[in-house]
Structure formats: C-alpha cells, structure tokens
Design an enzyme around this catalytic site. Structure first.
Site, PDB file in Angstrom:
ATOM      1  N   GLU A 166       0.685  -1.191  -0.056  1.00  0.00           N
ATOM      2  CA  GLU A 166       0.095   0.022   0.161  1.00  0.00           C
ATOM      3  C   GLU A 166       0.802   1.196  -0.017  1.00  0.00           C
ATOM      4  OE1 GLU A 166      -2.928   0.145   2.903  1.00  0.00           O
ATOM      5  OE2 GLU A 166      -4.232  -1.560   2.237  1.00  0.00           O
ATOM      6  N   GLU A 354      -5.275  -8.201   0.795  1.00  0.00           N
ATOM      7  CA  GLU A 354      -5.830  -8.210   2.047  1.00  0.00           C
ATOM      8  C   GLU A 354      -7.303  -7.883   1.870  1.00  0.00           C
ATOM      9  OE1 GLU A 354      -4.212  -5.087   4.540  1.00  0.00           O
ATOM     10  OE2 GLU A 354      -2.110  -5.864   4.012  1.00  0.00           O
TER      11      GLU A 354
END
Ligand code: NOJ
Length: 447
Positions: A166, A354
C-alpha cells in the site's frame, strides 16, 4: 470455496512480531514513532492510548502455534512480511539471527504445506535509513534493491513476493499528513517519496526476475472505492479527483499510464522529482496486482477548499454500519475495484492481498462470537466470486488478519484477527469467523 482460487491469510511483521529490540533487530521508524512525544519527553503519544508495537502478539516466539492454526482453519497460503531492520538492523549490514528467524518461519510453513507469500516492505523502514532521508532520498533505490535481493537469494524456496504494501498509505499518512511513521508533513517530501516508491517497485521487479525468472513478483495497492455525494456533475468531478489522489496516482505509473496529473495541476510537481529516463523505468509488467479493499469513501464539491475544491464526507456522517475503524461496510466496493483493474485490460492476475474488518471483539465464556465479521467476509467473498464468474482474472483472496494486531496509529483497540489475542498473556482464541472459514474452505459452496 472456489477451488481454483488461492485462499490465504495475512499479517505483517511490525504489527505482530513483538521482540522489537531483541535478537539483533535494529530500530524501525515505527519503533521510533511509538516512542515519540510531541515535545521530546511529554505530550500525548502519536499512537492512540499510547499503545506500543512492542506489546503485540509475540508472533516471533509463537509463529509455530499460529501456523498450526492456519493449517487447522484450512488456508493453504500465508502472507507475512520481513522486517527489514531485523535482517539488516541499520538497513545495510546483516543480522544472521534475523535471517535465521525468517528461515525457520519459512521452513515451518513449507513443512505444514502452507505456501509463503512474502511482503518485502510493510512500512517498517530501518530508522537508520530514515535519518538519511528515508523514501525522499533517491539512494533508497539502491538500499532497497540490495535488501530485496538479499532476501530473495537467502530464501530461494519462496516463490511469491510482494514488493511494497500500500504505497498510497505509507506515503500519504507518513510523509504528507504525519499521522503514521515517520511523521513528516511536507508536500515536497511526499512527492519525492512517492516517485521513489514507484521506481522502487519497477526496479525491484526487474532485479528479482532477472535472477529468478520463475518467481511470481507483484506489489499490493490500497484501493478504496470513491463515490460522489450526489449525481451533480460537480460532485462527480470531486469524486474523480479524490479517486485520482487516493488510488490511481499510486499504480497508474506502473501500468504505463504515467502520473495522472491532468485534473490536479498541483500534482504535476512530481515531474520535478524525475530524472531523465525515469519514465522508461516506471512501467512494470508485474506478475500479479495485489488489491486491498476495506471500505469506500464519499466526496463532494466544496468551493472553499483552495486547491482541490473537494470535501470528504466521513462515514459516521452518513449514518451507516461502521467498523471499529469508523469505516463504512460496503461489500460492493471490492467487486467495483476488481472490475476497475480489469478495465485496464492488463491481462495480469489480480490477487486480493488483504480484505477484512475490525471490531472491538469480546471474549464471553471463552468464545468470541464475531458474527458481524462472518457477515463481512461472506458478503465480500461473494462479490469477489461474482467478479470471477463474470470473467475477471481474480485468482486469490487473503483475509486480513490471522491474529489481532497492532493497528498502527489506532493501537490495539480495533481487532482485525480471525484469532483473538490477549495482549497481556498472548493467549490465542479462535473466533467464530475462524471456524466459519474452516467450514467453508473445506466445502464446495463457492466451487
Ligand atoms: C492495510 C494494511 O496493509 C494493514 O497493515 C492494516 O492493518 C490494514 N490495512 C487495516 O487497516
């Protein structure tokens, strides 16, 4: 569940390992951030309730128990990260004990028939490298490349590598808003760090593939669905700008589209961070795109916002189902995001690296009845399967998270785990959601 899918579960080092200053590990920016007070020794910690990552789940000592649980639940894949400062305490020199730890962890996964997926960077930069400018210093490319190649060579039995986790979050929260480590608040630093992170993905990908062409190498990106507050064209434009700033800016350069600056002139300054030839280094044919979706956000036009003319409408103002992160529960977002990546027609597998939800779970008579989490997983997985059935090239799904962990600046209150952790005794209790996965991973419900 869908048998042709990869089903896994994920954690990260800084959030679970503990042992933050032992066995030769050096300090990371997150260790320092937890110690930080606004005025050197006093004032409130930057982490809620002054929680500290040293008090996390002690995965360092309990990894065998946790892997046994993964096996019991029925996941066949486990994504975890390497703490750079455990294998290289100052970001450069090697700590053999740290290397040994990850070797044992990987060996134990393989013995249990669980495929390891390793994230090389899940936000815990060695503090020594931050002192040299961290991600704002272009030398990070060499430091990271050396670290990454050291890991890939040291653990040749690992075939799946996730380069950065991320980027939008560690860059935005860490360098622009100062709410995550290293706590910097500078637009200039943010742009430099962003460009270096994008280059880093491209360069690391090429280095690994050159030596290990058979490895599967990708990176994972936060993808939050952004919707306009109304159908008015000004709100639609506001949502488009937010989507550009929150999502597209951090993966489109890698897909060969350059930085999407057309509608936000201010972001054009990123071009000043580029050296001749960088535009050729950015496009990267990743082996998979990892997407991580938790919620959606809503934006509207706002004339008083000086640069962007947009306003965020937080979830709690929209009176909806909230999680312990104050995030909206919105399962359709994960479908929409998969389809958005599909629309680029990349022909690259998408892996949901995720997806999960935090609540303030409680133990009642030895059990944790987290039925709201079960509902979250069920509805989100249904949307992933829907996308797959409609032809999207989505090949895997990793639940976040295996165990309750240190939720960065939010501390320990939001619990994301399928397994409850008592942070005092470190005892684990499988939540009902873990049993739900156990039943469904072994069923043909989604096949
Ligand atoms: C994504 C991050 O990778 C992870 O570290 C974090 O715990 C989850 N989001 C939940 O916020």
């Amino acid at each position: 569940m869908h048998q042709s899918m990869i089903w896994g579960v994920a954690i990260s080092a800084a959030q679970t390992e503990s042992a933050h200053d032992s066995y030769g590990k050096g300090p990371s920016i997150w260790d320092e951030f937890c110690n930080k007070k606004p005025f050197r020794f006093f004032g409130k910690s930057k982490v809620k309730n002054s929680h500290h990552l040293k008090d996390s789940a002690d995965f360092y000592h309990q990894y065998k128990t946790d892997i046994d649980h993964i096996k019991y639940i029925g996941f066949k894949h486990f994504r975890f990260s390497i703490a750079w400062s455990r294998v290289m305490p100052d970001g450069v020199n090697i700590n053999p004990e740290g290397v040994e730890f990850y070797k044992s962890l990987i060996d134990y996964c393989l013995e249990q028939d669980i495929t390891p997926w390793i994230t090389l960077y899940h936000w815990d930069l060695p503090a020594a490298l931050e002192k040299k400018g961290g991600w704002t210093n272009r030398d990070i490319l060499t430091y990271f490349n050396d670290y990454a190649m050291f890991c890939v060579r040291s653990f040749p039995q690992v075939n799946h590598w996730v380069i950065l986790n991320e980027p939008s979050v560690f860059l935005g929260a860490g360098y622009l808003f100062g709410i995550h480590a290293p706590g910097r608040k500078s637009f200039d630093a943010f742009l430099k760090a962003t460009h270096h992170a994008m280059l880093c993905i491209g360069m690391t990908y090429r280095s690994i593939k050159k030596e290990f062409p058979q490895h599967s190498v990708g990176s994972s990106f936060s993808m939050t669905q952004i919707d306009p507050h109304s159908n008015k064209s000004r709100d639609i434009k506001a949502a488009r700008i937010a989507d550009l700033l929150i999502n597209r800016f951090f993966f489109e350069p890698l897909l060969g589209h350059g930085y999407p600056t057309a509608e936000v002139k201010r972001m054009e300054a990123i071009k000043d961070c580029m050296l001749p030839g960088d535009e050729v280094l950015l496009p990267t044919p990743l082996d998979f795109i990892g997407i991580q979706t938790y919620t959606r956000e809503v934006f509207k036009y706002h004339p008083l916002n000086p640069f962007l003319k947009i306003k965020h409408i937080p979830a709690h103002k929209r009176t909806i189902d909230l999680t312990a992160m104050n995030w909206e529960i919105h399962a359709k977002s994960i479908y929409a995001n998969i389809m958005k990546i599909e629309a680029y027609q990349l022909n690259i597998p998408i892996i949901v690296t995720e997806n999960g939800v935090a609540f303030e779970d409680e133990v009642v008579l030895g059990r944790v009845n987290d039925f709201k989490r079960i509902h979250y997983f069920q509805t989100h997985i249904n949307e992933v399967i829907k996308a797959k059935n409609e032809g999207a090239n989505v090949q895997g799904y990793f639940a976040w998270s295996l165990i309750d962990n240190f939720e960065w600046a939010e501390g320990y209150q939001p619990r994301f785990g399928l397994i409850y952790v008592d942070f005092i005794t470190k005892k684990r209790i499988l939540k009902e959601s873990a049993y739900w996965f156990r039943r469904h991973l072994n069923s043909s419900l989604y096949a």
